[in-house]
Enzyme design. Structure first.
Site, PDB file in Angstrom:
ATOM      1  N   SER A  88       0.848  -1.186   0.000  1.00 38.64           N
ATOM      2  CA  SER A  88       0.000   0.000   0.000  1.00 38.64           C
ATOM      3  C   SER A  88       0.884   1.237   0.000  1.00 38.64           C
ATOM      4  O   SER A  88       1.757   1.384   0.864  1.00 38.64           O
ATOM      5  CB  SER A  88      -0.901  -0.020   1.237  1.00 38.64           C
ATOM      6  N   ASP A 109      -7.495   2.863  -2.853  1.00 37.61           N
ATOM      7  CA  ASP A 109      -8.183   2.888  -1.567  1.00 37.61           C
ATOM      8  C   ASP A 109      -8.476   4.331  -1.186  1.00 37.61           C
ATOM      9  O   ASP A 109      -7.557   5.145  -1.059  1.00 37.61           O
ATOM     10  CB  ASP A 109      -7.307   2.226  -0.506  1.00 37.61           C
ATOM     11  N   LYS A 161      -1.301  -1.034  -4.328  1.00 39.00           N
ATOM     12  CA  LYS A 161      -2.498  -0.287  -3.929  1.00 39.00           C
ATOM     13  C   LYS A 161      -2.118   1.162  -3.695  1.00 39.00           C
ATOM     14  O   LYS A 161      -1.167   1.452  -2.965  1.00 39.00           O
ATOM     15  CB  LYS A 161      -3.121  -0.871  -2.646  1.00 39.00           C
ATOM     16  N   LEU A 162      -2.855   2.064  -4.314  1.00 37.78           N
ATOM     17  CA  LEU A 162      -2.606   3.490  -4.160  1.00 37.78           C
ATOM     18  C   LEU A 162      -3.680   4.108  -3.281  1.00 37.78           C
ATOM     19  O   LEU A 162      -4.879   3.930  -3.519  1.00 37.78           O
ATOM     20  CB  LEU A 162      -2.623   4.199  -5.526  1.00 37.78           C
ATOM     21  N   LYS A 163      -3.276   4.839  -2.268  1.00 41.96           N
ATOM     22  CA  LYS A 163      -4.223   5.651  -1.506  1.00 41.96           C
ATOM     23  C   LYS A 163      -4.634   6.841  -2.374  1.00 41.96           C
ATOM     24  O   LYS A 163      -3.790   7.468  -3.042  1.00 41.96           O
ATOM     25  CB  LYS A 163      -3.584   6.156  -0.213  1.00 41.96           C
ATOM     26  N   LYS A 172     -10.225  -7.226   7.863  1.00 39.93           N
ATOM     27  CA  LYS A 172      -9.208  -6.859   8.840  1.00 39.93           C
ATOM     28  C   LYS A 172      -9.670  -7.412  10.190  1.00 39.93           C
ATOM     29  O   LYS A 172     -10.701  -6.985  10.719  1.00 39.93           O
ATOM     30  CB  LYS A 172      -9.040  -5.345   8.915  1.00 39.93           C
ATOM     31  N   ASN A 210     -10.534   5.236   1.582  1.00 43.38           N
ATOM     32  CA  ASN A 210     -10.836   5.415   3.015  1.00 43.38           C
ATOM     33  C   ASN A 210     -12.024   6.346   3.248  1.00 43.38           C
ATOM     34  O   ASN A 210     -12.012   7.194   4.141  1.00 43.38           O
ATOM     35  CB  ASN A 210      -9.619   5.930   3.773  1.00 43.38           C
ATOM     36  N   ASP A 264     -14.338  -1.869   3.238  1.00 45.70           N
ATOM     37  CA  ASP A 264     -13.395  -2.016   4.330  1.00 45.70           C
ATOM     38  C   ASP A 264     -14.077  -1.536   5.610  1.00 45.70           C
ATOM     39  O   ASP A 264     -14.684  -2.305   6.349  1.00 45.70           O
ATOM     40  CB  ASP A 264     -12.123  -1.222   4.016  1.00 45.70           C
TER      41      ASP A 264
END
Length: 376
Positions: free
Chosen positions: A133, A187, A159-161, A261, A189, A237
């Site tokens: 990530s 991602d 994975k790129l934020k 998670k 968030n 998530d």
């Protein structure tokens, strides 16, 4: 198995470089470790709460407080891992704190019997494919250099934020530079709103594996509507804190993939229930990362080796983030980590390093609301 006492230890792990996501920037990872001492063995668990209540309502100091004041005093002295959740059920929320306590109890029980966590959960693989990530960076050039470095190390997926203002352009740059064969996902968030649907559809052009948690955690209907507008699969998530949440998301069509998670769903036993539910519905799952120390990473590998975990995990080698970890390095080669096979979670902290990184430690007697607390 009789619990003789429980230690709560706060540890500070400096990051090699700041990690930025839409939920904050981290230079040091404050980690809360729980050690359960029983008549037969001792076990470790890690609370994955972040320093501030941005990813979820839980945060490190709050988790320590709820453990100290409510959860540990409510735990029976004679209990196995399956009895932890029922014993704590009267306290609403706090899945990360509960997960740490349950994991420590389970680790102690498995160490006493000589069984590994992977075998207990039903792992079918000896190694887990790992992705990495990458946080939000200062420039596209910096991002491309970072991706190149991780691909050279053999990571199977990137994975790129993302967040508003850092999404389509960096994704386009990575795809164009590294080609269509790169397994790439993003991602958010929860950084976007339903009004951003048209903009998010711009990511469909890049053949992403998934877009993770684009909208707010509680907006399952919004995710279901967004899923009908995007070609890119939506992965949830933060929205999924239990198997019941996963079932609701799947029934609404709010997710095509679930990020599991263990800390977020309340522990490895509930994480296995999420896995089993998704596997029964043909929905792929993968194991996410919360910037855990090696204690949490080792346990996550056992979960990520279950048959339904068909996408690369975020559980990369700890040295990707930390200059110093509390355990010996996990076996990492060719973009894979080896699942520990020793008793329990398969690893133990290195005492000298653990003591050096510890900020505070407190000892709790089960059923006792008084703690012996030491600031270090």
């Amino acid at each position: 198995m009789t619990i003789e006492g429980i230690e709560i230890r706060k540890v500070a792990l400096p990051l090699k470089e700041p990690f930025r996501a839409s939920v904050g920037v981290f230079s040091v990872r404050d980690v809360l470790l729980v050690r359960v001492v029983t008549s037969d063995a001792e076990g470790w668990g890690e609370c994955v709460a972040l320093p501030e209540p941005r990813y979820s309502a839980e945060y490190v100091d709050g988790a320590a407080d709820v453990l100290r004041r409510f959860l540990v005093p409510a735990l029976p002295r004679n209990v196995d891992a399956h009895g932890v959740a029922p014993a704590l059920a009267s306290f609403r929320g706090h899945p990360m704190a509960k997960a740490a306590l349950e994991t420590a109890v389970l680790d102690a029980r498995l160490r006493a019997s000589g069984d590994s966590l992977g075998r207990y959960l039903g792992a079918v693989r000896e190694r887990v494919a790992c992705g990495v990530s990458i946080g939000i960076m200062g420039s596209v050039r910096e991002l491309l250099d970072a991706v190149a470095g991780y691909l050279a190390e053999g990571y199977a997926r990137i994975k790129l934020k993302i967040e508003p203002g850092w999404d389509v352009e960096p994704v386009r740059a990575v795809r164009e530079h590294f080609g269509d064969d790169l397994m790439l996902q993003v991602d958010a968030n929860g950084a976007y709103t339903p009004a951003d649907a048209r903009h998010l559809a711009g990511l469909d052009a890049f053949g992403l594996v998934l877009i993770e948690q684009p909208l707010a955690p509680g907006d399952l209907l919004g995710h279901a509507r967004l899923a009908r507008r995007l070609a890119t699969p939506i992965c949830l998530d933060e929205s999924v804190e239990s198997a019941a949440d996963a079932a609701a998301a799947l029934s609404l069509g709010a997710a095509a993939i679930i990020n599991v998670k263990p800390g977020r769903v309340g522990g490895y036993l509930e994480a296995r229930r999420v896995h089993d539910l998704c596997q029964a519905h043909g929905v792929p799952v993968w194991c996410g990362d919360m910037l855990e120390s090696g204690i949490g990473r080792a346990a996550n590998l056992s979960l990520g080796a279950l048959p339904g975990f068909t996408l690369p995990a975020d559980t990369c080698a700890a040295e990707r983030y930390f200059a110093t970890d509390v355990i010996e390095p996990l076996d990492h080669a060719d973009g894979h980590l080896t699942v520990p096979t020793g008793p329990g979670i398969g690893v133990v902290p290195i005492k000298e390093i653990l003591d050096e990184l510890t900020l505070s430690s407190e000892w709790l007697g089960v059923g006792d609301r008084k703690a012996d607390r030491r600031e270090l």
